[in-house]
Design a protein around this motif. Structure first.
Motif, short mmCIF file in Angstrom:
data_model
loop_
_atom_site.label_atom_id
_atom_site.label_comp_id
_atom_site.label_asym_id
_atom_site.label_seq_id
_atom_site.Cartn_x
_atom_site.Cartn_y
_atom_site.Cartn_z
N UNK A 1 0.92 -1.32 -0.11
CA UNK A 1 -0.05 -0.10 0.24
C UNK A 1 0.83 1.03 -0.01
N UNK A 2 1.87 1.33 0.76
CA UNK A 2 2.90 2.36 1.08
C UNK A 2 3.56 2.64 -0.30
N UNK A 3 4.11 1.53 -0.98
CA UNK A 3 4.67 1.42 -2.19
C UNK A 3 3.69 2.02 -3.28
N UNK B 1 3.26 6.04 -2.77
CA UNK B 1 4.46 6.70 -3.20
C UNK B 1 4.67 6.62 -4.72
N UNK B 2 4.21 5.58 -5.35
CA UNK B 2 4.26 5.64 -6.63
C UNK B 2 3.31 6.77 -7.37
N UNK B 3 2.23 6.74 -6.92
CA UNK B 3 1.23 7.83 -7.27
C UNK B 3 1.75 9.21 -7.32
N UNK B 4 2.28 9.70 -6.25
CA UNK B 4 3.10 10.74 -5.94
C UNK B 4 4.06 11.34 -6.81
N UNK B 5 4.94 10.13 -7.05
CA UNK B 5 5.99 10.20 -7.95
C UNK B 5 5.64 10.24 -9.46
N UNK B 6 4.65 9.33 -9.97
CA UNK B 6 3.96 9.51 -11.15
C UNK B 6 3.46 11.25 -11.55
N UNK B 7 2.82 11.62 -10.45
CA UNK B 7 2.17 12.96 -10.65
C UNK B 7 3.36 14.02 -10.83
N UNK B 8 4.30 13.86 -9.98
CA UNK B 8 5.55 14.81 -10.42
C UNK B 8 6.04 14.54 -11.77
#
Length: 458
Positions: A429-431, A434-441
């Motif tokens: 879940x955490x991974x 984090x992936x969603x935030x990085x993808x948005x960036x």
């Protein structure tokens, strides 16, 4: 009196003169008897064509090219053999189509994108590399290299040599029956295996910018011996002096060559204050903490932008030395410490350095036995650092709590576009979050680059 009937054509008196058709036929056969039996109606070549053929056939002895008209030069170049001596063609022929033929006739795979899109550069770099890979000290004539220098020096920007052959043993003693395999592993009975000294060559190449070396032997098969993979102290001394004299060198890679602390310190000593070096790769060697401290000094006294120390034996003391240099550095943009063992003491030191560093964009700390304390400190880094765009923590033991702290640090981060947490034990879940935030960036960065494309330098 009765008039005689008109003479019948079949009984007409033959003419004393032969007919025109008969004369032509007789003349044709007469010529066929008199002339060369290989005679044909093919048009005789123009004198210009005959001259061009002569130039091509005698090009090795009498190279004529520059004084010809452009269309005649094209015809000559298209017909020249790719096997002509380089002493004739190297500094005379600049035509890329000719050198393309030379490359494709010699190598099956030819990608000129790695050679500045130049076929001539590709030919001379690969030709020189092949000579160095097959050079056997005390056996091969050194003139093979020395005579090539004036021919290739203006066309070599990069050298990639992934093999250096050792000297041939003079005294072959029945496979050393008295030495065990274990003893051989530790170098017992080792003989001198110094390799070719690159000093004369490197200093004579004015445009050399990249040097990629590996001291070892490929495809040795059943002839394997540890001595074949021995980068000796003398080899290191020779190479260090040569690299120091290569003032235009920008990229230096010495990988898979058993470079230990002593050798790395010797190399670094000669690279301090180098005017052009921007990338150093010492991956897959035997560098420990002392060697890492030397590299830290190099970071402080050079223009390094990329440093790769992957797969060495650096522990927390070496990582702390690198961190001290990183905290004060303003040029380094990429640091790779994958497959070392810096542990949390080293990881935390690097994290503290990144709280003040404003130039590093990419850091790789995969497989370094890191855990939650490092993750906690990097949570602060993610909240404060606006330069880092790529972090790799794969194959560590950050744990669930470490993953949550990293997620909290990313809450307001808009810079990070790559974050590798595979096998870091942070939880699915955490991974994912984090992936969603990085993808948005990453998507925001992509859209920004489309709206404001980088301007090309004039």
């Amino acid at each position: 009196m009765q008039q005689p009937a008109a003479a019948d054509r079949s009984t007409a008196v033959p003419s004393p003169y032969p007919s025109q058709a008969g004369f032509a036929a007789d003349s044709y056969y007469t010529h066929r008897v008199i002339e060369d039996p290989e005679w044909s109606l093919t048009t005789v070549p123009h004198l210009t064509e005959l001259c061009l053929q002569h130039i091509v056939h005698n090009f090795e002895k009498n190279p004529i090219l520059d004084c010809l008209l452009p269309e005649h030069q094209r015809k000559v170049l298209d017909r020249l053999s790719t096997g002509l001596p380089l002493a004739v063609t190297a500094n005379l022929i600049s035509d890329e189509d000719y050198w393309k033929r030379c490359c494709t006739d010699r190598w099956q795979v030819c990608d000129i994108s790695n050679y500045g899109d130049s076929w001539k550069r590709m030919f001379f770099e690969r030709h020189l590399e092949n000579i160095l890979k097959c050079f056997i000290p005390n056996t091969t004539d050194p003139n093979q290299v020395l005579e090539l220098i004036p021919l290739c020096k203006d066309y070599v920007w990069k050298l990639e040599v992934d093999q250096f052959l050792p000297p041939v043993k003079v005294d072959q003693k029945e496979e050393r029956d008295d030495i065990s395999d274990t003893g051989s592993d530790f170098g017992l009975g080792e003989v001198s295996v110094h390799h070719y000294d690159l000093g004369v060559l490197i200093t004579a190449l004015p445009h050399l910018e990249e040097l990629h070396l590996t001291y070892g032997v490929k495809d040795c098969g059943m002839n394997f011996e540890w001595n074949l993979f021995n980068f000796t102290h003398q080899d290191c001394c020779n190479l260090a002096v040569a690299v120091k004299m290569c003032h235009n060198l920008k990229v230096f890679k010495l990988t898979r060559s058993k470079v230990d602390d002593d050798k790395s310190r010797l190399l670094v000593r000669n690279l301090l204050d180098h005017p052009c070096l921007v990338e150093l790769n010492l991956s897959h060697n035997l560098i420990r903490d002392k060697g890492a401290r030397a590299v830290g000094k190099l970071i402080s006294r050079s223009r390094l932008e990329t440093l790769d120390l992957c797969n060495n034996q650096i522990r927390h003391l070496g990582a702390q030395a690198l961190a001290r240099a990183l905290a004060e550095n303003s040029t380094l943009t990429s640091l790779n410490l994958r497959l070392n063992c810096v542990e949390d003491e080293g990881g935390e030191a690097i994290g503290r350095a990144l709280l003040t560093n404003t130039t590093l964009k990419s850091i790789h700390l995969g497989s370094n036995n890191l855990s939650e304390p490092t993750a906690a400190l990097f949570s602060q880094v993610l909240a404060q650092n606006t330069t880092l765009t790529s972090i790799n923590f794969s194959c560590n033991h950050l744990g669930l709590d470490g993953g949550k702290q990293l997620l909290d640090g990313l809450a307001d981060n808009k810079a990070l576009t790559e974050f590798d947490l595979r096998l870091a034990e942070v939880g699915q879940e955490t991974e994912y979050l984090i992936h969603q935030i990085v993808w948005a960036n990453r998507e925001a960065a992509r859209l920004g680059s489309l709206q404001h494309p980088p301007t090309k330098p004039l």
